[in-house]
Design a protein around this motif. Sequence first.
Motif, PDB file in Angstrom:
ATOM      1  N   UNK A  31       0.848  -1.193   0.000  1.00  0.00           N
ATOM      2  CA  UNK A  31       0.000   0.000   0.000  1.00  0.00           C
ATOM      3  C   UNK A  31       0.889   1.251   0.000  1.00  0.00           C
ATOM      4  N   UNK A  32       0.666   2.188  -0.920  1.00  0.00           N
ATOM      5  CA  UNK A  32       1.444   3.438  -0.915  1.00  0.00           C
ATOM      6  C   UNK A  32       1.338   4.158   0.423  1.00  0.00           C
ATOM      7  N   UNK A  33       2.410   4.807   0.831  1.00  0.00           N
ATOM      8  CA  UNK A  33       2.473   5.432   2.152  1.00  0.00           C
ATOM      9  C   UNK A  33       1.435   6.533   2.356  1.00  0.00           C
ATOM     10  N   UNK A  34       0.914   7.118   1.267  1.00  0.00           N
ATOM     11  CA  UNK A  34      -0.075   8.186   1.420  1.00  0.00           C
ATOM     12  C   UNK A  34      -1.445   7.633   1.817  1.00  0.00           C
ATOM     13  N   UNK A  35      -1.615   6.315   1.769  1.00  0.00           N
ATOM     14  CA  UNK A  35      -2.895   5.703   2.128  1.00  0.00           C
ATOM     15  C   UNK A  35      -2.838   4.947   3.455  1.00  0.00           C
TER      16      UNK A  35
END
Length: 363
Positions: A28-32
Motif C-alpha cells: 500500500x502506498x504510504x499516502x494511504x
Amino acid sequence: MDMLVMISQALLYVCFAILAGGFLLLLIPSIYRPDVKISTDYLLISALLVPILAFMPVLDITLFIAPRLGFSEALQTVLLSYTVGNAWNFTLMVSALLVLVIALMRSKEKRISAFIALLLTFGLMLTIAWSSHAGAMDPIKGITGHFIHLAAISIWVGVVLVVGWCATNQDNWLKFLSWFSKVAIGCLVATALSGFLLMGVMVDGYTDSWMVSYGQGLLIKHLFLIPLVFYALLNGFVVKYFLSKDAAFNPIPWIRLEGIVLFVIFALTAFFTQQSPPHGNYLTDDAVSPLFQLFHGGIIDSSSTIGLTINLDIVYFFFLALILVGLVLLSIYKKASIVVTFLISCLLVVNVYIMLMISVVVR
C-alpha cells in the motif's frame, strides 16, 4: 502434548497474520496509511517459526505411533505416508523460499518482494488447509473453506495488529480507513461464508455440537464475534467521526483493542480445531464437554439432542446484556482505558454464553 499443539497453532495463526498484514501494508502506498515501521526481523522470525509450529501436529502423531514402530520409523512413516506429513514437507519448502525472499528484500524492490512473499504466505496457508481436519473429511470443500477462512482472517488480523502496534503516528488515518474498512468487510463476509462451508463439513448439528468441546469452542468463538464486529464498526465509522471533529484524537488504542479481540478468537480457533469434530456417531460419555456438564449434568448419550427454551432467568440475562452493551458504549464515549472496555466486552460474552446455556434443553 495436546496443550502444546494448541499453543503452537495459536502462534502459527499469529505468524500468518503478521506476514499477511505486513506484506499487504508494504504494497500500500504510504499516502494511504500511517507511517508503519515493519521490521524485517519480525517478518523473518515469523517465516522461520511457521514450519516449526506447523510441525507440532506431525510430532503429536509421531509420538502416538512411536511405541509400536520406534520414533525414527514413526517419523518417517508420518512424513511420507500421512497427509499431515506430506503437507508439512511442502510447508518446509515454501517457508524456505519465503525466508530467502525476506532475507534478500531491498528497499528499492520492497514492493515486488512483498508481492512475491504474500503469494508464498498464501501458499503456506494452503498447506495448512491441506492438513486440516476439514481437508481430511472433504478434500474439496474442506481445503477450500479452511484456506479462505485462514486467509481472510489473517489479512484482517494482520493489518490490525501491524498498524496497531507498529504505527509511529496517525497520519493519513482517514485515507487508511477508507480502504481498510472495505477490506475488513470483505474479510468478514469471506470468513462467515467459509465458516458456514466448514460447519457443513465438520458439524452435523450446530446446537447439538454444544455438548462436546469442539462445539463449545465454536460457540465461544462466535460469541466473541459480537464485540469484534462492534469494534470493527467503531474503527470504521465512529473513529472517522471523532477524527473529523478532533484532529488530535488518537485512534490507535481502539484498533489495538480490535486486535486483542481478534487474537482471542485466534486462540479459541486453535483450541477447538484440535478437538474431535462432532461428525457422525460422536457422542459418548467421555466426549461430553466439561463446560456443558456444568449446566447440564444429566445422562447424555448418542440419541441426545438440544432444544432451546425461554424462561424468566433468560430474560434477566438478556437485560443484563443490554446493560453491558451500554457500558461498552459509555467506556468508549468517556475514552476509558482499552483494558476496561475489553473486560466489559468479555463480561458481555460470558453473559450471553450463560444465557444460551441455561436456555438449553437436552432431549
